[in-house]
Design a protein around this motif. Structure first.
Motif, PDB file in Angstrom:
ATOM      1  N   ILE A   4       0.996  -1.200   0.154  1.00 37.83           N
ATOM      2  CA  ILE A   4       0.080  -0.077   0.013  1.00 37.83           C
ATOM      3  C   ILE A   4       0.867   1.112  -0.007  1.00 37.83           C
ATOM      4  CG2 ILE A   4      -1.791  -1.140   1.193  1.00 37.83           C
ATOM      5  CD1 ILE A   4      -0.971   0.235   3.759  1.00 37.83           C
ATOM      6  N   GLY A   5       0.234   2.351  -0.418  1.00 38.09           N
ATOM      7  CA  GLY A   5       1.174   3.619  -0.461  1.00 38.09           C
ATOM      8  C   GLY A   5       0.374   4.840  -0.335  1.00 38.09           C
ATOM      9  N   ASP A   6       0.917   5.778  -0.296  1.00 35.40           N
ATOM     10  CA  ASP A   6       0.262   7.165  -0.328  1.00 35.40           C
ATOM     11  C   ASP A   6       1.284   8.250  -1.008  1.00 35.40           C
ATOM     12  OD1 ASP A   6      -1.232   9.541   0.255  1.00 35.40           O
ATOM     13  OD2 ASP A   6      -0.258   9.786   2.108  1.00 35.40           O
ATOM     14  N   ILE A   7       0.837   8.732  -2.238  1.00 35.76           N
ATOM     15  CA  ILE A   7       1.717   9.306  -2.905  1.00 35.76           C
ATOM     16  C   ILE A   7       1.305  10.905  -2.513  1.00 35.76           C
ATOM     17  CG2 ILE A   7       2.676  10.130  -5.234  1.00 35.76           C
ATOM     18  CD1 ILE A   7       1.849   7.026  -6.038  1.00 35.76           C
ATOM     19  N   GLY A   8       1.976  11.795  -2.053  1.00 38.25           N
ATOM     20  CA  GLY A   8       1.509  13.149  -1.494  1.00 38.25           C
ATOM     21  C   GLY A   8       2.738  13.887  -2.217  1.00 38.25           C
ATOM     22  N   ASN A   9       2.613  15.511  -2.203  1.00 32.71           N
ATOM     23  CA  ASN A   9       3.180  16.421  -2.865  1.00 32.71           C
ATOM     24  C   ASN A   9       4.633  16.429  -2.364  1.00 32.71           C
ATOM     25  OD1 ASN A   9       1.341  17.429  -4.618  1.00 32.71           O
ATOM     26  ND2 ASN A   9       0.130  18.522  -2.812  1.00 32.71           N
ATOM     27  N   SER A  10       4.920  16.082  -0.897  1.00 26.61           N
ATOM     28  CA  SER A  10       6.341  16.309  -0.598  1.00 26.61           C
ATOM     29  C   SER A  10       6.825  14.966  -0.311  1.00 26.61           C
ATOM     30  CB  SER A  10       6.285  16.860   0.796  1.00 26.61           C
ATOM     31  OG  SER A  10       5.526  16.322   1.752  1.00 26.61           O
ATOM     32  N   ASP A  11       6.207  13.853   0.240  1.00 28.70           N
ATOM     33  CA  ASP A  11       6.723  12.590   0.419  1.00 28.70           C
ATOM     34  C   ASP A  11       5.772  11.418   0.010  1.00 28.70           C
ATOM     35  OD1 ASP A  11       8.836  13.347   2.028  1.00 28.70           O
ATOM     36  OD2 ASP A  11       7.588  13.469   3.890  1.00 28.70           O
ATOM     37  N   THR A  12       6.204  10.295  -0.429  1.00 32.38           N
ATOM     38  CA  THR A  12       5.543   9.078  -0.524  1.00 32.38           C
ATOM     39  C   THR A  12       5.959   7.928   0.289  1.00 32.38           C
ATOM     40  OG1 THR A  12       5.760   9.490  -2.990  1.00 32.38           O
ATOM     41  CG2 THR A  12       5.401   7.434  -2.481  1.00 32.38           C
ATOM     42  N   LYS A  13       4.771   7.504   0.842  1.00 31.77           N
ATOM     43  CA  LYS A  13       5.222   6.609   2.004  1.00 31.77           C
ATOM     44  C   LYS A  13       4.528   5.014   1.432  1.00 31.77           C
ATOM     45  CE  LYS A  13       3.109  10.044   4.468  1.00 31.77           C
ATOM     46  NZ  LYS A  13       3.132  10.785   3.377  1.00 31.77           N
ATOM     47  N   ILE A  14       5.270   4.024   1.432  1.00 29.42           N
ATOM     48  CA  ILE A  14       4.990   2.682   0.876  1.00 29.42           C
ATOM     49  C   ILE A  14       5.189   1.742   2.017  1.00 29.42           C
ATOM     50  CG2 ILE A  14       5.331   0.898  -0.873  1.00 29.42           C
ATOM     51  CD1 ILE A  14       6.653   3.186  -2.726  1.00 29.42           C
ATOM     52  N   CYS A  15       4.121   0.729   2.302  1.00 25.33           N
ATOM     53  CA  CYS A  15       4.064  -0.096   3.104  1.00 25.33           C
ATOM     54  C   CYS A  15       3.859  -1.524   2.605  1.00 25.33           C
ATOM     55  CB  CYS A  15       3.182   0.231   4.338  1.00 25.33           C
ATOM     56  SG  CYS A  15       3.616   1.569   5.344  1.00 25.33           S
ATOM     57  N   LEU A  16       4.594  -2.550   3.156  1.00 24.70           N
ATOM     58  CA  LEU A  16       4.620  -3.949   2.883  1.00 24.70           C
ATOM     59  C   LEU A  16       3.568  -4.353   3.893  1.00 24.70           C
ATOM     60  CD1 LEU A  16       5.110  -6.336   1.040  1.00 24.70           C
ATOM     61  CD2 LEU A  16       7.278  -6.611   2.194  1.00 24.70           C
ATOM     62  N   LEU A  17       2.546  -5.231   3.861  1.00 15.71           N
ATOM     63  CA  LEU A  17       1.680  -5.765   4.781  1.00 15.71           C
ATOM     64  C   LEU A  17       1.689  -7.173   4.536  1.00 15.71           C
ATOM     65  CD1 LEU A  17      -1.307  -3.188   4.376  1.00 15.71           C
ATOM     66  CD2 LEU A  17       0.628  -3.189   5.998  1.00 15.71           C
ATOM     67  N   SER A  19      -0.398 -11.033   5.490  1.00 11.92           N
ATOM     68  CA  SER A  19      -1.811 -11.544   5.089  1.00 11.92           C
ATOM     69  C   SER A  19      -2.763 -10.870   6.315  1.00 11.92           C
ATOM     70  CB  SER A  19      -2.137 -12.906   4.709  1.00 11.92           C
ATOM     71  OG  SER A  19      -1.370 -13.700   6.000  1.00 11.92           O
ATOM     72  N   ASN A  20      -2.032 -10.766   7.298  1.00 11.66           N
ATOM     73  CA  ASN A  20      -2.804 -10.119   8.571  1.00 11.66           C
ATOM     74  C   ASN A  20      -2.809  -8.736   8.881  1.00 11.66           C
ATOM     75  OD1 ASN A  20      -3.276 -12.760   9.486  1.00 11.66           O
ATOM     76  ND2 ASN A  20      -1.262 -12.891  10.460  1.00 11.66           N
ATOM     77  N   TYR A  21      -2.367  -8.143   7.535  1.00 17.97           N
ATOM     78  CA  TYR A  21      -2.432  -6.488   7.665  1.00 17.97           C
ATOM     79  C   TYR A  21      -1.426  -6.005   8.763  1.00 17.97           C
ATOM     80  CZ  TYR A  21      -6.404  -7.533   4.820  1.00 17.97           C
ATOM     81  OH  TYR A  21      -7.288  -7.827   3.753  1.00 17.97           O
ATOM     82  N   ARG A  22      -0.622  -6.423   8.937  1.00 17.03           N
ATOM     83  CA  ARG A  22       0.421  -6.177   9.837  1.00 17.03           C
ATOM     84  C   ARG A  22       1.600  -5.520   8.984  1.00 17.03           C
ATOM     85  NH1 ARG A  22       0.011  -7.153  15.573  1.00 17.03           N
ATOM     86  NH2 ARG A  22      -1.918  -8.462  15.880  1.00 17.03           N
ATOM     87  N   ILE A  23       2.221  -4.330   9.531  1.00 16.66           N
ATOM     88  CA  ILE A  23       3.194  -3.764   8.638  1.00 16.66           C
ATOM     89  C   ILE A  23       4.608  -4.480   8.624  1.00 16.66           C
ATOM     90  CG2 ILE A  23       4.697  -1.869   8.183  1.00 16.66           C
ATOM     91  CD1 ILE A  23       2.407   0.083   9.165  1.00 16.66           C
ATOM     92  N   ILE A  24       5.165  -5.098   7.613  1.00 16.50           N
ATOM     93  CA  ILE A  24       6.554  -5.629   7.760  1.00 16.50           C
ATOM     94  C   ILE A  24       7.735  -4.851   7.334  1.00 16.50           C
ATOM     95  CG2 ILE A  24       7.969  -7.550   6.459  1.00 16.50           C
ATOM     96  CD1 ILE A  24       5.389  -8.760   5.761  1.00 16.50           C
TER      97      ILE A  24
END
Length: 99
Positions: A4-17, A19-24
């Motif tokens: 999952i990711g959030d691409i904003g104007n200043s920063d882009t945040k990407i997370c790998l989850l 199957s239990n939706y925990r951030i790895i």
């Protein structure tokens, strides 16, 4: 695994989850500097470990950076990338917007 990711104007945040939706793993990238070389360098962790990414979901306000990330993910990770704007959220919650 889900990306999952959030691409904003200043920063882009990407997370790998998992199957239990925990951030790895969490990645933080400056949006203006995103290119194929930086993506390969930062996401090399996923490529080396050969994680199977079944879904990728991104929320973006910078369309050209989303297209760059989408093409990278589809080419290198063989993962389908979906943008949050394209989903029909009316199925999940009632949204009444006068367009």
């Amino acid at each position: 695994m889900i990306l999952i990711g959030d691409i904003g104007n200043s920063d882009t945040k990407i997370c790998l989850l998992n199957s239990n939706y925990r951030i790895i793993k969490r990645f933080l990238l400056p949006t203006k500097k995103i290119n194929k070389i930086l993506l390969k360098k930062k996401l090399n962790f996923i490529i080396k470990k050969k994680f199977f990414i079944k879904k990728s979901l991104f929320c973006s306000v910078v369309p050209n950076r989303f297209l760059l990330i989408k093409s990278f993910l589809e080419k290198n990770l063989k993962s389908k990338c979906i943008e949050l704007k394209n989903l029909n959220l009316n199925r999940f919650m009632k949204i009444k917007v006068n367009r």
